[in-house]
Enzyme design. Structure first.
Site, short mmCIF file in Angstrom:
data_model
loop_
_atom_site.label_atom_id
_atom_site.label_comp_id
_atom_site.label_asym_id
_atom_site.label_seq_id
_atom_site.Cartn_x
_atom_site.Cartn_y
_atom_site.Cartn_z
N SER A 1 69.37 54.32 40.99
CA SER A 1 69.38 54.60 42.43
C SER A 1 70.63 54.02 43.09
O SER A 1 71.21 54.66 43.97
CB SER A 1 68.11 54.09 43.12
OG SER A 1 68.08 52.69 43.23
N THR B 1 66.72 46.80 36.41
CA THR B 1 65.85 47.77 35.74
C THR B 1 66.52 49.15 35.82
O THR B 1 67.29 49.42 36.74
CB THR B 1 64.46 47.83 36.40
OG1 THR B 1 64.58 48.32 37.73
CG2 THR B 1 63.78 46.47 36.39
N ILE C 1 65.65 52.36 36.53
CA ILE C 1 65.52 53.27 37.67
C ILE C 1 66.19 52.68 38.91
O ILE C 1 66.85 53.40 39.66
CB ILE C 1 64.04 53.60 37.92
CG1 ILE C 1 63.49 54.38 36.72
CG2 ILE C 1 63.86 54.41 39.20
CD1 ILE C 1 62.00 54.50 36.67
N CYS C 2 66.06 51.39 39.10
CA CYS C 2 66.70 50.74 40.25
C CYS C 2 68.22 50.86 40.13
O CYS C 2 68.91 51.20 41.10
CB CYS C 2 66.29 49.27 40.32
SG CYS C 2 64.51 49.00 40.48
N ALA C 3 68.74 50.60 38.95
CA ALA C 3 70.18 50.72 38.71
C ALA C 3 70.65 52.15 38.95
O ALA C 3 71.71 52.37 39.56
CB ALA C 3 70.51 50.26 37.29
#
Length: 165
Positions: free
Chosen positions: A63, A57, A59-61
């Site tokens: 971070s 996803t 936002i996860c990527a």
């Protein structure tokens, strides 16, 4: 139990989220090489636990990319990017992105870690995955910083996490 939101809808998170001063007990995850990995593998180092639902996803990527960039500048610190993704997906992402400064670890074999760290989403469309959180540990696994991100579609506060190192 804690509450976070997903696109504004409240969802429940199980477990007790570690607070500053707490000691995080060791736990087992799976490395990109499909080997058991514990905090003890990083003994003597400070640790940043970048916890998120799925590396696939946006936002996860983001971070993972941001912590990878910062990890190159941090002495005696290991950045562990922890999700339920299979190690193959984690390795594919990091390989395609050229990310070599973080360690991806998966909880797919041991979802008890979710509850232990207080990030176990127990309801809604992401039930069974982890909430977004950052926990910074010293060399003895004592919590220096902890943030359970209140809205899952929001990035963590990178500056606050890095400031304690």
């Amino acid at each position: 139990m804690s509450k976070i939101t997903l696109a504004g809808t409240e969802i429940e998170v199980s477990g007790v989220f570690p607070q500053v001063g707490d000691v995080v007990t060791d736990f087992t995850t799976v490395s990109a090489k499909l080997e058991d990995t514990t905090l003890a593998n990083f003994a003597g180092k400070r640790k940043i636990l970048n916890i998120f639902p799925s590396i696939d996803t946006g936002i996860c990527a983001t971070s993972v990319r941001k912590f990878n960039e910062q990890a190159a500048k941090l002495a005696n610190t290991a950045v562990l990017c922890l999700s339920t993704d299979l190690p193959f997906a984690q390795a594919r992402f990091c390989g395609a992105e050229g990310l070599e400064n973080v360690f991806t670890v998966s909880t797919f074999r041991n979802k008890d870690v979710h509850k232990q760290l207080g990030v176990d989403i127990v309801e809604g469309p992401l039930a069974g995955l982890t909430a977004r959180a950052v926990i910074v540990l010293d060399e003895n696994n004592r919590v220096l910083h902890s943030e359970l991100v209140p809205e899952i579609k929001q990035e963590p506060n990178y500056d606050a996490a890095l400031a304690v190192l």
